[in-house]
Write a protein that holds these residues in place. Structure first.
Motif, PDB file in Angstrom:
ATOM      1  N   GLN A  39      -4.675  -4.647  -4.367  1.00 32.04           N
ATOM      2  CA  GLN A  39      -5.207  -3.714  -3.375  1.00 32.04           C
ATOM      3  C   GLN A  39      -5.163  -2.313  -3.947  1.00 32.04           C
ATOM      4  OE1 GLN A  39      -2.518  -4.311  -0.052  1.00 32.04           O
ATOM      5  NE2 GLN A  39      -3.909  -5.798   0.853  1.00 32.04           N
ATOM      6  N   SER A  40      -5.936  -1.433  -3.351  1.00 34.11           N
ATOM      7  CA  SER A  40      -5.839  -0.038  -3.758  1.00 34.11           C
ATOM      8  C   SER A  40      -4.383   0.383  -3.575  1.00 34.11           C
ATOM      9  CB  SER A  40      -6.747   0.849  -2.902  1.00 34.11           C
ATOM     10  OG  SER A  40      -8.089   0.503  -3.104  1.00 34.11           O
ATOM     11  N   GLU A  41      -3.805   0.908  -4.640  1.00 35.16           N
ATOM     12  CA  GLU A  41      -2.406   1.268  -4.617  1.00 35.16           C
ATOM     13  C   GLU A  41      -2.100   2.262  -3.503  1.00 35.16           C
ATOM     14  OE1 GLU A  41       0.031   3.816  -7.678  1.00 35.16           O
ATOM     15  OE2 GLU A  41      -0.284   1.794  -8.462  1.00 35.16           O
ATOM     16  N   HIS A  42      -1.027   1.998  -2.777  1.00 33.70           N
ATOM     17  CA  HIS A  42      -0.602   2.918  -1.732  1.00 33.70           C
ATOM     18  C   HIS A  42       0.916   2.854  -1.608  1.00 33.70           C
ATOM     19  CE1 HIS A  42      -1.102  -0.998   0.267  1.00 33.70           C
ATOM     20  NE2 HIS A  42      -0.188  -0.598   1.129  1.00 33.70           N
TER      21      HIS A  42
ATOM     22  N   SER B 167      -9.174  -3.358  -7.297  1.00 33.73           N
ATOM     23  CA  SER B 167      -8.800  -3.760  -5.946  1.00 33.73           C
ATOM     24  C   SER B 167      -9.706  -4.896  -5.504  1.00 33.73           C
ATOM     25  CB  SER B 167      -8.942  -2.567  -4.999  1.00 33.73           C
ATOM     26  OG  SER B 167      -8.541  -2.915  -3.698  1.00 33.73           O
TER      27      SER B 167
END
Length: 119
Positions: free
Chosen positions: A113-116, A59
């Motif tokens: 990005q941090s997966e969401h 990220s």
């Protein structure tokens, strides 16, 4: 940011540079689930299973990703069923944000990005 983690290829990935990848039994394979989870983007390729590849997945890392459709600047992107960056849809896993616009086949910059999951 930590970037460029080495993995073992789980298949011939010679045509998959700059595409989203995932893991299968600890090996890297092309992501084939639209909106699915990914470990990152394939930076280096391998022409057979068992060979080393490098994946960028941290990220905050800016990576190059091949677009699978029209992507606008600042669009949240997900992986298509062929590992390409497409605009994220509700309920799918967001991989990052497009830093530049692109169209099918064009390689664009994406901030991972941090997966969401997109609401």
């Amino acid at each position: 940011k930590l970037s460029g983690i080495s993995y073992e290829a789980g298949a011939d990935l010679s045509s998959d540079q700059y595409k989203f990848v995932t893991l299968s039994s600890g090996q890297v394979i092309l992501n084939t689930t639209a909106g699915g989870t990914c470990v990152g983007v394939l930076r280096t390729v391998a022409d057979a299973a068992g060979k080393a590849v490098t994946v960028d997945g941290a990220s905050g890392t800016v990576v190059k990703v091949e677009a699978g459709g029209t992507v606008a600047v600042d669009a949240k992107v997900q992986s298509s069923a062929t590992g390409l960056a497409i605009t994220a849809a509700s309920g799918d896993h967001v991989q990052g944000v497009a830093l530049e616009a692109g169209v099918t086949g064009q390689v664009i910059s994406v901030l991972l990005q941090s997966e969401h999951i997109l609401a």
